[in-house]
Design a protein around this motif. Structure first.
Motif, short mmCIF file in Angstrom:
data_model
loop_
_atom_site.label_atom_id
_atom_site.label_comp_id
_atom_site.label_asym_id
_atom_site.label_seq_id
_atom_site.Cartn_x
_atom_site.Cartn_y
_atom_site.Cartn_z
N ASN A 43 -13.38 103.55 -97.58
CA ASN A 43 -13.76 102.26 -96.13
C ASN A 43 -15.04 102.33 -95.57
O ASN A 43 -15.27 101.15 -95.27
CB ASN A 43 -13.37 103.18 -94.24
N PHE A 44 -16.02 103.01 -96.52
CA PHE A 44 -17.50 102.25 -96.62
C PHE A 44 -17.67 101.32 -97.51
O PHE A 44 -17.08 101.08 -98.76
CB PHE A 44 -18.01 103.99 -96.56
N ALA A 45 -18.97 100.80 -97.19
CA ALA A 45 -19.18 99.46 -97.89
C ALA A 45 -20.90 100.17 -98.96
O ALA A 45 -20.56 101.67 -98.35
CB ALA A 45 -19.80 98.64 -96.54
N ALA A 46 -20.55 99.39 -99.98
CA ALA A 46 -21.12 100.53 -100.43
C ALA A 46 -22.51 101.51 -100.18
O ALA A 46 -22.88 101.92 -100.76
CB ALA A 46 -21.84 99.86 -102.69
N ASP A 47 -23.46 100.39 -99.24
CA ASP A 47 -24.32 101.37 -98.70
C ASP A 47 -23.84 101.18 -97.04
O ASP A 47 -25.27 101.51 -96.71
CB ASP A 47 -25.48 99.52 -98.82
N GLY A 48 -22.93 101.40 -96.94
CA GLY A 48 -22.47 102.15 -96.11
C GLY A 48 -23.58 103.27 -95.35
O GLY A 48 -24.02 104.63 -95.79
N ALA A 102 -18.24 96.38 -88.70
CA ALA A 102 -18.08 95.82 -90.40
C ALA A 102 -19.06 94.79 -91.29
O ALA A 102 -19.12 94.09 -90.52
CB ALA A 102 -16.84 95.30 -90.34
N ASP A 103 -18.74 95.31 -92.54
CA ASP A 103 -19.19 94.16 -93.00
C ASP A 103 -18.25 92.70 -93.34
O ASP A 103 -17.25 92.44 -92.89
CB ASP A 103 -19.90 93.85 -94.77
N ASP A 161 -16.34 91.14 -96.00
CA ASP A 161 -15.48 92.22 -96.65
C ASP A 161 -14.70 92.54 -96.16
O ASP A 161 -13.27 93.94 -96.37
CB ASP A 161 -15.92 93.01 -97.86
N ASN A 178 -15.74 96.57 -94.99
CA ASN A 178 -15.76 97.54 -94.39
C ASN A 178 -16.60 97.45 -93.74
O ASN A 178 -17.12 96.65 -93.11
CB ASN A 178 -16.47 97.48 -96.07
N ALA A 217 -20.25 99.82 -92.49
CA ALA A 217 -20.78 99.21 -92.89
C ALA A 217 -21.94 100.11 -92.12
O ALA A 217 -23.18 100.52 -92.40
CB ALA A 217 -21.42 97.94 -92.48
#
Length: 153
Positions: free
Chosen positions: A46-51, A128-129, A131, A133, A135
């Motif tokens: 569920n997380f952004a890559a840099d969440g 959220a970002d 996309d 996801n 953040a």
């Protein structure tokens, strides 16, 4: 808020908030559902890559430096030492405040661990970002007050 003359459709999003489908609300809901299901993989996905997770915000027994847990490896380790050690976590939110791509909930998180319960009262935010996801997940609660709430289940 809709009217026969279409006025609601012309309102800007901040005056016509879609409370069910706001990206931060959706990402936050997915996070809580993964926790309830004890599904670490779904929670991480569920997380952004840099969440980042800051839970609680600032220094704590989970994050001595108070800088948060950023990226897949750090988030996985956070799960293992926090969520993964619990029997169950209940999210009891009394108020929801949506601002753009962020949402803040006021309420408490009730943690069941080793036959005991703690209640962390506070403000819990999800961002959220672009996309959709997650953040950022930030939890504003006081460690001392939460520890003082410890009681047998």
């Amino acid at each position: 808020m809709a009217s026969s003359d279409g006025v609601a459709a012309q309102l800007p999003p901040y005056l016509n908030i879609d409370r069910e489908n706001n990206p931060a609300v959706v990402a936050g809901r997915r996070s809580r559902e993964a926790v309830a299901a004890r599904d670490k993989d779904a929670w991480l996905a569920n997380f952004a890559a840099d969440g980042i997770v800051e839970d609680p915000v600032g220094p704590s027994m989970f994050d001595e430096a108070g800088v948060g847990h950023r990226g897949a490896q750090a988030l996985s380790e956070f799960w293992d030492k926090t969520i993964g050690t619990t029997e169950k976590i209940d999210f009891v939110f009394d108020k929801e405040i949506i601002c753009g791509d962020e949402v803040a909930y006021i309420g408490k998180i009730v943690t069941h661990i080793a036959g005991h319960i703690t209640e962390a009262e506070g403000v819990f935010t999800y961002k959220a970002d672009a996309d959709g996801n997650l953040a950022a997940l930030r939890a504003f609660w006081e460690v001392q007050k939460t520890m003082e709430s410890l009681r047998p289940a």
